[in-house]
Design an enzyme around this catalytic site. Structure first.
Site, short mmCIF file in Angstrom:
data_model
loop_
_atom_site.label_atom_id
_atom_site.label_comp_id
_atom_site.label_asym_id
_atom_site.label_seq_id
_atom_site.Cartn_x
_atom_site.Cartn_y
_atom_site.Cartn_z
N ARG A 94 -0.05 -9.67 10.78
CA ARG A 94 1.22 -9.02 11.10
C ARG A 94 2.37 -9.99 10.91
O ARG A 94 3.52 -9.59 10.83
CB ARG A 94 1.26 -8.54 12.57
CG ARG A 94 0.29 -7.44 12.98
CD ARG A 94 0.23 -6.30 12.03
NE ARG A 94 -0.81 -6.51 11.04
CZ ARG A 94 -0.87 -5.86 9.89
NH1 ARG A 94 0.04 -4.98 9.57
NH2 ARG A 94 -1.84 -6.10 9.03
N ASP A 100 -4.78 8.31 3.11
CA ASP A 100 -4.30 7.02 3.59
C ASP A 100 -5.26 6.50 4.66
O ASP A 100 -5.90 7.28 5.35
CB ASP A 100 -2.90 7.23 4.19
CG ASP A 100 -2.20 5.93 4.47
OD1 ASP A 100 -2.64 4.88 3.93
OD2 ASP A 100 -1.21 5.93 5.23
N GLU A 101 -5.35 5.20 4.82
CA GLU A 101 -6.18 4.59 5.87
C GLU A 101 -7.60 5.13 5.87
O GLU A 101 -8.15 5.51 6.91
CB GLU A 101 -5.55 4.82 7.26
CG GLU A 101 -4.11 4.36 7.40
CD GLU A 101 -3.97 2.88 7.69
OE1 GLU A 101 -4.94 2.11 7.48
OE2 GLU A 101 -2.86 2.49 8.08
N LYS A 152 0.80 -1.21 0.00
CA LYS A 152 0.00 0.00 0.00
C LYS A 152 0.84 1.27 0.00
O LYS A 152 0.61 2.17 -0.81
CB LYS A 152 -0.90 -0.01 1.25
CG LYS A 152 -1.75 1.21 1.40
CD LYS A 152 -2.32 1.28 2.80
CE LYS A 152 -1.25 1.69 3.78
NZ LYS A 152 -1.81 2.09 5.09
N THR A 153 1.80 1.31 0.90
CA THR A 153 2.62 2.51 1.01
C THR A 153 3.39 2.75 -0.28
O THR A 153 3.56 3.88 -0.74
CB THR A 153 3.61 2.39 2.18
OG1 THR A 153 2.88 1.91 3.31
CG2 THR A 153 4.22 3.73 2.51
N GLN A 186 -9.46 -3.95 7.93
CA GLN A 186 -8.57 -3.51 9.00
C GLN A 186 -9.12 -2.29 9.73
O GLN A 186 -8.38 -1.55 10.37
CB GLN A 186 -7.18 -3.19 8.44
CG GLN A 186 -6.46 -4.43 7.97
CD GLN A 186 -5.02 -4.12 7.58
OE1 GLN A 186 -4.18 -3.85 8.42
NE2 GLN A 186 -4.75 -4.16 6.29
#
Length: 784
Positions: A631, A254-255, A66-67, A285
């Site tokens: 994670r 973002d997010e 994503k980043t 998430q």
DNA sequence: GCGCAGCCCATTTTT
DNA sequence: TGGGCTGCGC
């Protein structure tokens, strides 16, 4: 999407591009010179990067890069000359995310990022806009930003002034309510009477209004105001909004799944200009519903922005097949989701393990043994994380690690600038800077103790209110007369003289030095030196760090401006340590080895969450579990304890429903036997289940429950979970029949003797003679 | 005004 | 069980 097929990582989706499209070198994209940054992106990623016009939703699953997409997209917009750096608005939630993005874009395109002035958190960007137009919402551009602590203290005063029972209706509660109202974009005027009735029989709205008025007088904002004032500003001043429409050609968020209503409205207003809004997020998430995040924002994006394109990133570069399979299978139990299936080329690897333990100390023991064995194999502690639902679960781990000397760090907890000593120091600096900062003045007027008590302070406040002056000014006035006498007067006079002297000195010396001088001369550092508490040394350390942090800014003003919104002090050099944190703070991180303890009903999923928010609450808990598992890069290990101490008393616990929701083909059940005898873990499990009461051991070993447990442990499930009954690890199927019946006398390791009062499958209600009524699994009691 | 004992309560956390 | 807050007594 049916849940059954999502258990298995899906095969790579077919590449639907035409042959010519595939053959097209990405670097030849229109206008993009030297587009090295596009290399190595997969088809979906480059789709997300190259689609720069019109609304775009990028559904980015965990570990899908994503980043990378975000930063490449930014680089691409700049590189193609579509916009100047100052014409791109990029918002994140945390400073960390903003910093990372800035660094990574910098890495891609060099210098230009110096000029990315509109990359930052929602709050810092809103503050920046608000400073420019403060007058339009009744503030001065020098307004101060209050933190939660100031907010609560101010609200306490408001509540008190309204003559409301402070114990029944706390400042903390009103602060939370006001926050939630602001999150929804509600000003006092817009508040429904239903909402208003949530506080002090309908006084909510009035108090909210009073609070807002007080803030204006203090020329201050709380965090929620930053965004909310922006909304007011834009809606009441179309010309201002228009200016920003012209300014921002591209919006990047973002997010997005974490945005609240207010942030959503803010974005929507700004996006009306160019329509070029790209939001990135993952509905699976979304774990911040409790602080106002609306998953709905992301679920609704296509409706909100007609013609929006949706790109799903499903190829995971982080975890193994089993980890993804387990996580996907679990999240498939959620109803409200857009639906994604992560896949990976990384087949094989370890299955997710599930281990039952006796209690929390045993859990800590087994986890620490695992960590030691990992370290013994040459792996790093840094690669290991323990993710808990609630911070109190950290305790048993910390105790164990200290005992073993195993290096660990706790991530999260109170942030640097939220600490008591830092706040106090800031209050001194605020007073230095402003003679009207009542909250700061009040905070330090008797810190360290100067013999100025509540009565004196009350007098000062009364006078200040009556004369419409600041507390400091009122202090100056009252110490001239006999209103305040004796010790208090002497102390106040001395204090005022100190302030005057510091202000005079501040003109000539560097801000770090004046800060040191103030802390010293006020007696503040001495106060902590004299304090014998174990934390005092740490506090003094923190004060040193504060001076250091200040040194990174040129002026006191610059420092204070950053303190409330962006300052976080980086931890010192990276030691090799195990990370201990909550599941929430683990979002966005990854570790080769992840421990997930405490998977028990009531703990995880949290009872409170389910009680307060029903199915929505449960689904958010499940997303949290999903975040936890994803994670892990190599190994995810889940634990549950049969007994847990809750608020001081022992309770037997039932394994989390999430454990049963894991697809069995991706899970290994780890228990005592079935493992080589030399295995330390095996020994530990055996020890944990037999340690406490040696006398009861033979009894238990002969009980049907224990025998069945012995027979089943170590056995791997070949088929569906429901087929094996009564295994200590499985939540019993509803219809399972226990060999215990109502009236039977039983013995339990922790609770002692009791009589069965109810039997629901393998779950027994037992009235223990000493411990009272408990629900226990029949595998843990013996016939007495 | 300060210190201590008892009382109440108890997720998750960023800005 | 234990931390934070309050109210009481000095």
């Amino acid at each position: 999407m049916s849940s059954a097929d999502s258990f298995q990582p899906a095969p790579p989706p077919p590449d639907r591009r035409s042959i010519s499209e595939r053959a097209m070198p990405v670097r030849s994209y229109e206008g993009a010179a030297n587009a090295d940054y596009l290399e190595g992106l997969n088809a979906e990623q480059s789709d997300a990067v190259l689609t720069i016009d019109g609304p775009l939703l990028v559904l980015a699953g965990a570990g899908t890069g994503k980043t990378r997409v975000l930063t490449c997209r930014l680089a691409h917009i700049l590189n193609t000359g579509r916009a100047y750096p100052s014409q791109i608005l990029s918002v994140t939630f945390t400073n960390k995310a903003a910093r990372e993005m800035r660094e990574r874009v910098g890495g891609l395109i060099g210098q230009q990022v110096e000029g990315l002035p509109w990359l930052g958190t929602f709050h810092s960007i809103a503050a920046k806009i608000l400073r420019i137009h403060a007058e339009l919402v009744g503030l001065k551009s020098s307004f101060t930003i209050l933190d939660t602590d100031d907010q609560i203290r101010l609200l306490k005063q408001v509540i008190k002034a309204a003559d409301i029972d402070e114990k029944r209706w706390t400042g903390r509660y009103l602060a939370a309510l006001i926050d939630s109202w602001k999150n929804k974009g509600l000003t006092p005027e817009k508040l429904s009477s239903k909402e208003s009735y949530k506080f002090a029989e309908g006084k909510g709205a009035a108090l909210y209004k009073t609070y807002q008025d007080r803030l204006k007088v203090l020329n201050a904002c709380d965090f929620g105001d930053l965004l909310l004032h922006n909304l007011t500003l834009f809606m009441e001043n179309p010309d201002v909004l228009k200016k920003y429409h012209q300014k921002f050609k591209y919006l990047l968020v973002d997010e997005y799944q974490d945005t609240n209503v207010c942030q959503y409205l803010w974005l929507r207003l700004l996006a009306q200009g160019s329509q070029n809004i790209c939001v990135v997020g993952d509905d699976d998430q979304s774990i911040y519903g409790w602080r106002g995040a609306e998953v709905d924002n992301i679920l609704r994006f296509e409706k909100d922005f007609p013609g929006a394109k949706v790109v799903k990133l499903e190829r995971n570069y982080r975890s193994t097949e089993h980890i993804l399979g387990a996580a996907s299978g679990l999240i498939a139990s959620n109803q409200d989701r857009l639906g994604k299936t992560l896949w990976t080329e990384d087949t094989g690897g370890h299955k997710v393990t599930v281990t039952g333990v006796w209690d929390a100390p045993a859990e800590a023991r087994i986890v620490s043994d695992e960590i030691e064995s990992w370290h013994y194999k040459g792996r790093k502690y840094n690669d290991v994380a323990i993710l808990v639902r609630a911070s109190r679960q950290m305790r048993s781990f910390e105790e164990r690690f200290i005992q073993l000397g195993l290096p660990y760090r706790v991530i999260g907890g109170p942030r640097f600038f939220e600490r008591l000593e830092i706040r106090d120091a800031h209050a001194y600096l605020r007073v230095l800077k402003s003679d009207t900062d009542d909250l700061a003045f009040e905070r330090i007027v008797n810190t360290p103790k100067r013999g100025i008590g509540a009565t004196t302070i009350q007098k000062l406040q009364q006078a200040a209110r009556a004369m419409h002056i600041s507390l400091e000014a009122a202090t100056r006035e009252l110490t001239k007369t006999d209103e305040i006498r004796g010790k208090a007067r002497t102390a106040l006079r001395a204090f005022i003289l100190d302030i005057d002297r510091w202000r005079a000195e501040a003109k000539d010396i560097r801000h770090t030095e004046i800060a040191e001088r103030i802390l010293d001369e006020s007696g503040y550092t001495q106060m902590w030196r004299d304090n014998k508490d174990a934390k005092s040394a740490g506090r003094l350390e923190n004060l040193k760090e504060l001076i250091q942090a200040m040194g990174e800014f040129d002026t006191l003003d610059a420092y204070l401006e950053h303190v409330s919104l962006v300052l976080d002090v980086e931890k010192g050099p990276q030691e090799d340590e195990v990370s201990l944190m909550t599941l929430h703070s683990a979002k966005g991180l990854e570790f080769p080895l992840v421990f997930l303890p405490g998977w028990e009903e009531g703990v995880f999923p949290s009872q409170k969450s389910m009680d307060e928010n029903g199915l929505a609450g449960l689904e958010e808990e499940r997303r949290l579990a999903y975040v936890g598992i994803t994670r892990a890069r190599e190994k995810a290990k889940i634990y549950f304890a049969a007994n847990r101490q809750v608020y001081g008393s022992w309770q037997s616990s039932v394994p989390s429903r999430f454990i049963d929701e894991l697809p069995i083909q991706h899970v290994d059940v780890e228990t005592g036997t079935g493992q080589p005898a030399s295995n330390r873990i095996a020994q530990d499990v055996a020890r944990d289940f037999t340690s406490s009461f040696e006398t009861a051991r033979s009894q238990r070993a002969s009980s049907p429950g224990w025998q069945r447990y012995e027979a089943n442990k170590g056995k791997k499930y070949g088929r569906g979970p429901k087929e094996i009954e009564g295994h200590a690890i499985r939540r019993p199927a509803k219809k399972a029949v226990s060999e215990f019946k109502v009236g039977d006398r039983v013995f339990h390791q922790k609770f002692g003797y009791g009589r069965v009062t109810s039997a629901d499958g393998n779950k027994l209600g037992v009235a223990f003679e000493k411990a009272g009524d408990k629900n226990v699994l029949d595998g843990f009691v013996d016939r007495a």
